[in-house]
Design a protein around this motif. Structure first.
Motif, PDB file in Angstrom:
ATOM      1  N   UNK A  81       0.822  -1.213   0.000  1.00 34.40           N
ATOM      2  CA  UNK A  81       0.000   0.000   0.000  1.00 34.40           C
ATOM      3  C   UNK A  81       0.851   1.255   0.000  1.00 34.40           C
ATOM      4  N   UNK A  82       1.890   1.275   0.805  1.00 38.17           N
ATOM      5  CA  UNK A  82       2.767   2.447   0.846  1.00 38.17           C
ATOM      6  C   UNK A  82       3.413   2.679  -0.507  1.00 38.17           C
ATOM      7  N   UNK A  83       3.889   1.595  -1.130  1.00 42.83           N
ATOM      8  CA  UNK A  83       4.549   1.728  -2.434  1.00 42.83           C
ATOM      9  C   UNK A  83       3.574   2.207  -3.495  1.00 42.83           C
ATOM     10  N   UNK A  84       2.377   1.644  -3.516  1.00 39.47           N
ATOM     11  CA  UNK A  84       1.394   2.042  -4.513  1.00 39.47           C
ATOM     12  C   UNK A  84       0.996   3.510  -4.337  1.00 39.47           C
ATOM     13  N   UNK A  85       0.784   3.914  -3.089  1.00 37.81           N
ATOM     14  CA  UNK A  85       0.380   5.295  -2.823  1.00 37.81           C
ATOM     15  C   UNK A  85       1.479   6.278  -3.227  1.00 37.81           C
ATOM     16  N   UNK A  86       2.714   5.932  -2.918  1.00 42.53           N
ATOM     17  CA  UNK A  86       3.819   6.850  -3.220  1.00 42.53           C
ATOM     18  C   UNK A  86       4.182   6.877  -4.700  1.00 42.53           C
ATOM     19  N   UNK A  87       3.699   5.916  -5.467  1.00 36.53           N
ATOM     20  CA  UNK A  87       3.901   5.965  -6.913  1.00 36.53           C
ATOM     21  C   UNK A  87       2.740   6.693  -7.597  1.00 36.53           C
ATOM     22  N   UNK A  88       1.840   7.260  -6.786  1.00 37.42           N
ATOM     23  CA  UNK A  88       0.723   8.028  -7.325  1.00 37.42           C
ATOM     24  C   UNK A  88      -0.568   7.258  -7.444  1.00 37.42           C
ATOM     25  N   UNK A  89      -0.615   6.059  -6.851  1.00 42.21           N
ATOM     26  CA  UNK A  89      -1.803   5.228  -6.930  1.00 42.21           C
ATOM     27  C   UNK A  89      -2.894   5.633  -5.956  1.00 42.21           C
ATOM     28  N   UNK A  90      -4.038   5.005  -6.116  1.00 41.05           N
ATOM     29  CA  UNK A  90      -5.227   5.288  -5.302  1.00 41.05           C
ATOM     30  C   UNK A  90      -5.392   4.164  -4.284  1.00 41.05           C
ATOM     31  N   UNK A  91      -5.637   4.535  -3.035  1.00 37.93           N
ATOM     32  CA  UNK A  91      -5.848   3.574  -1.956  1.00 37.93           C
ATOM     33  C   UNK A  91      -7.272   3.733  -1.446  1.00 37.93           C
ATOM     34  N   UNK A  92      -8.020   2.633  -1.424  1.00 34.09           N
ATOM     35  CA  UNK A  92      -9.411   2.672  -0.988  1.00 34.09           C
ATOM     36  C   UNK A  92      -9.704   1.530  -0.035  1.00 34.09           C
ATOM     37  N   UNK A  93     -10.723   1.720   0.800  1.00 29.53           N
ATOM     38  CA  UNK A  93     -11.126   0.685   1.745  1.00 29.53           C
ATOM     39  C   UNK A  93     -12.574   0.930   2.136  1.00 29.53           C
ATOM     40  N   UNK A  94     -13.283  -0.152   2.459  1.00 27.42           N
ATOM     41  CA  UNK A  94     -14.690  -0.032   2.807  1.00 27.42           C
ATOM     42  C   UNK A  94     -15.017  -0.859   4.039  1.00 27.42           C
ATOM     43  N   UNK A  95     -15.858  -0.308   4.892  1.00 26.68           N
ATOM     44  CA  UNK A  95     -16.397  -0.962   6.091  1.00 26.68           C
ATOM     45  C   UNK A  95     -15.291  -1.297   7.090  1.00 26.68           C
ATOM     46  N   UNK A  96     -14.959  -2.570   7.301  1.00 27.12           N
ATOM     47  CA  UNK A  96     -13.829  -2.928   8.162  1.00 27.12           C
ATOM     48  C   UNK A  96     -12.509  -2.956   7.390  1.00 27.12           C
ATOM     49  N   UNK A  97     -12.573  -2.769   6.077  1.00 27.50           N
ATOM     50  CA  UNK A  97     -11.367  -2.747   5.262  1.00 27.50           C
ATOM     51  C   UNK A  97     -10.344  -1.707   5.689  1.00 27.50           C
ATOM     52  N   UNK A  98     -10.772  -0.535   6.226  1.00 25.94           N
ATOM     53  CA  UNK A  98      -9.790   0.443   6.683  1.00 25.94           C
ATOM     54  C   UNK A  98      -8.879  -0.054   7.806  1.00 25.94           C
TER      55      UNK A  98
END
Length: 252
Positions: free
Chosen positions: A140-157
């Motif tokens: 997640x950190x790598x994807x976010x720092x490469x400009x990606x989108x991070x999403x989560x729903x309900x207990x996913x956060x």
């Protein structure tokens, strides 16, 4: 000279193809945990929190992979399978869809460079295996720092609780977000079964938490961080990710 040009064109086409594949790919991650604490009940992912974002994104032309922490057959929360849900039925009856949950990829074996967004689906199982998982944190950190989108729903956060960026800051620090509320946990009588309060932990880590009433759809988008409060928010999370991806692709 012609041979050189042919080789150069081939390399360019291959690079373009790889970039296009990455631009079109989204990953949905589900839990591998199947036990509801010491209650003796089964849990896992909540099916509609997978299927609703999945359908929104595939209908928009995006390729969607599904991974779990352990890989292979991902456990579903039995309660979510009994829902009367047209999207769930569409997913389960599609020969290209259900096998992705029955034979999920293992998150630790995936390269974030191959994806433009990740969605962490909920279900109570996530409360046990998402927060401390190193693959979740690193991917997640790598994807976010490469400009990606991070999403989560309900207990996913729960996946977002311990993700640190290269700056050392928690990803959610100072970010507006949501997730399954204390009021909802109490309503399903599981507040003493889960290992922690998701709402409280998101807040304690610097997240700017907000919630709507019981079972109301509530979506929060803060830059490239997208969160939904409950199962009723799953489609909205998918739509928000779709819009962010489309905007990103049109600007490139």
């Amino acid at each position: 000279m012609n041979t050189y040009l042919t080789s150069a064109v081939a390399v360019l086409l291959t690079a373009t193809s790889i970039a296009t594949q990455a631009a079109d790919k989204v990953l949905i991650v589900v839990t591998s945990h199947s036990q509801m604490g010491s209650s003796g009940e089964k849990t896992g992912y909540w099916l509609s929190e997978v299927t609703h974002p999945y359908k929104v994104l595939t209908d928009a032309g995006f390729e969607v992979d599904i991974a779990s922490l352990a890989g292979g057959q991902a456990p579903a929360d039995p309660r979510s399978l009994s829902e009367t849900d047209a999207v769930n039925q569409w997913f389960q009856q599609g020969s290209a869809h259900q096998p992705k949950l029955d034979h999920s990829l293992q998150l630790s074996g995936l390269d974030p460079k191959n994806y433009q967004a990740v969605i962490y689906a909920g279900g109570h199982g996530t409360m046990w295996d998402f927060p401390q998982d190193k693959a979740v944190q690193q991917f997640t950190a790598a994807l976010y720092e490469q400009g990606g989108i991070v999403a989560a729903v309900c207990h996913g956060p729960a996946a977002l609780l311990n993700i640190r960026l290269s700056s050392g800051d928690l990803l959610i620090k100072g970010k507006h977000l949501t997730g399954f509320s204390n009021e909802e946990e109490q309503a399903v009588k599981l507040e003493k079964v889960v290992p922690f309060s998701l709402q409280d932990e998101l807040t304690q880590r610097g997240g700017l938490y907000s919630a709507a009433g019981l079972w109301q759809s509530h979506l929060v988008v803060d830059g490239r961080l997208v969160t939904g409060q409950n199962p009723q928010s799953a489609e909205a999370v998918g739509q928000a990710v779709r819009k962010l991806l489309s905007a990103k692709m049109s600007s490139n």
